[in-house]
Motif scaffolding. Structure first.
Motif, PDB file in Angstrom:
ATOM      1  N   VAL A 151      74.147  94.717  26.989  1.00 18.88           N
ATOM      2  CA  VAL A 151      73.395  95.350  28.075  1.00 18.88           C
ATOM      3  C   VAL A 151      73.203  96.830  27.754  1.00 18.88           C
ATOM      4  O   VAL A 151      74.000  97.437  27.034  1.00 18.88           O
ATOM      5  N   GLN A 196      70.887  88.092  31.856  1.00 19.12           N
ATOM      6  CA  GLN A 196      70.042  89.138  32.411  1.00 19.12           C
ATOM      7  C   GLN A 196      68.574  88.761  32.216  1.00 19.12           C
ATOM      8  O   GLN A 196      68.161  88.331  31.137  1.00 19.12           O
ATOM      9  N   LYS A 197      67.802  88.921  33.282  1.00 19.15           N
ATOM     10  CA  LYS A 197      66.386  88.570  33.234  1.00 19.15           C
ATOM     11  C   LYS A 197      65.604  89.540  32.359  1.00 19.15           C
ATOM     12  O   LYS A 197      64.672  89.157  31.666  1.00 19.15           O
ATOM     13  N   ARG A 241      71.267  99.709  32.990  1.00 19.34           N
ATOM     14  CA  ARG A 241      72.210  99.450  34.086  1.00 19.34           C
ATOM     15  C   ARG A 241      72.940 100.726  34.504  1.00 19.34           C
ATOM     16  O   ARG A 241      73.342 101.527  33.659  1.00 19.34           O
TER      17      ARG A 241
END
Length: 312
Positions: A36, A124-125, A131
């Protein structure tokens, strides 16, 4: 109906067989990884790596901080152990090491981070999304007054040997955490099951693609607690009170009190539950993210082992 080759061993209790089948499903669990993008203090964006091992019931994360230090968290739910490691870059032109490794080991408390099963299912889309933590859990100050023997570290957590391999002489914990782990080690261990139950398990294992020795030892035989006081060494607190901070110590070879701080800027700390008219009970519908900072104080035998406190 009997399994082929069954020779009349007493049937195992249903609950025990269900537990065995649950372990079978869990033993096939794979490590999951997710990357991420997170926003660091100052606005820079960095990539954070999240890992989950549902079979070993552990999770981890790794992130490079703005100063270049590589910080990682390992949470071992089975052993109630949390390992925070920092690889701090040195300045070679000042005679410092290429990097300094530190490991801080503390008790893992409930609800500090989401369970391994939930971490393994994270998706996660939009992988390009940046984030930011929804909740700031503040600064935790920890006085690390015990050294951990690296050669016996695997008894405390099987992850410690790999995570702290570069920090063999710089693994720290606290007396209150040591007391907790030693108390956990004194919990009575169930005795081995009756021979009839063991026979039934062995028959069942003949027809299941599984590491038989692992399940037999896990389900059938007493397990050693492992942790004992010999793997910990209390640091001299009376001497520490008389020592200066490393930033104020004159001799690079003299002992001093070192301080180090790190921050986890984003990590999944809680599960979210939603309500619906179509469902009688709340259901899991996401995660809540948190930010948390740590400040560690510990004794080092030489000032040069705390180079970040040296004069610029």
């Amino acid at each position: 109906m009997r399994l082929p080759g069954y020779r009349g061993a007493p049937p195992a209790p249903r609950a025990l067989l269900l537990a065995l089948l649950a372990l079978l499903a869990d033993a096939g669990g794979a490590r999951a990884e997710l990357r991420v993008r997170v926003r660091l203090p100052g606005g820079r964006v960095a990539e954070e790596r999240l890992q989950a091992d549902s079979a070993g019931d552990s999770v981890g994360l790794e992130l490079r901080e703005p100063d270049g230090a590589l910080v990682s968290l390992t949470a071992d739910f089975r052993k109630h152990v949390k390992i925070l490691r920092a690889l701090v870059l040195g300045e070679l032109e000042k005679g410092q090491r290429q990097f300094q490794a530190l490991c801080f080991v503390t008790r893992l408390r409930d609800h500090e981070i989401i369970p391994s099963e939930a971490m393994a299912k994270l998706r996660q889309k939009n992988p390009r999304a940046v984030r930011q933590a929804e909740e700031a859990r503040g600064l935790e100050r920890l006085h690390m007054d015990v050294a951990v023997n690296f050669s016996q570290g695997a008894l405390l957590s099987p992850h410690l040997h790999n995570v702290c391999a570069e920090a063999t002489d710089a693994i720290y914990t606290r007396q209150e955490d040591v007391r907790f782990w030693l108390e956990q080690a004194r919990v009575p261990i169930p005795s081995a099951p009756r021979p009839g139950i063991l026979s039934s398990l062995l028959v069942l294992l003949r027809y299941l693609p599984l590491k038989k020795h692992f399940l037999i030892s896990y389900l059938c035989c007493p397990q050693p607690a492992g942790v004992d006081s010999s793997m910990f060494k209390a640091l001299p607190t009376d001497i520490e009170q008389a020592l200066p901070r490393c930033g104020q110590a004159g001799d690079r070879g003299a002992p001093c009190v070192c301080h180090y701080g790190l921050s986890l800027v984003w990590y999944p700390c809680m599960l979210k539950y939603c309500h619906s008219r179509d469902r009688p009970a709340p259901y899991k519908c996401g995660i809540r993210s948190c930010q948390k900072s740590y400040s560690f104080t510990f004794l080092v035998p030489q000032r040069q082992l705390c180079p970040w406190e040296e004069d610029p």
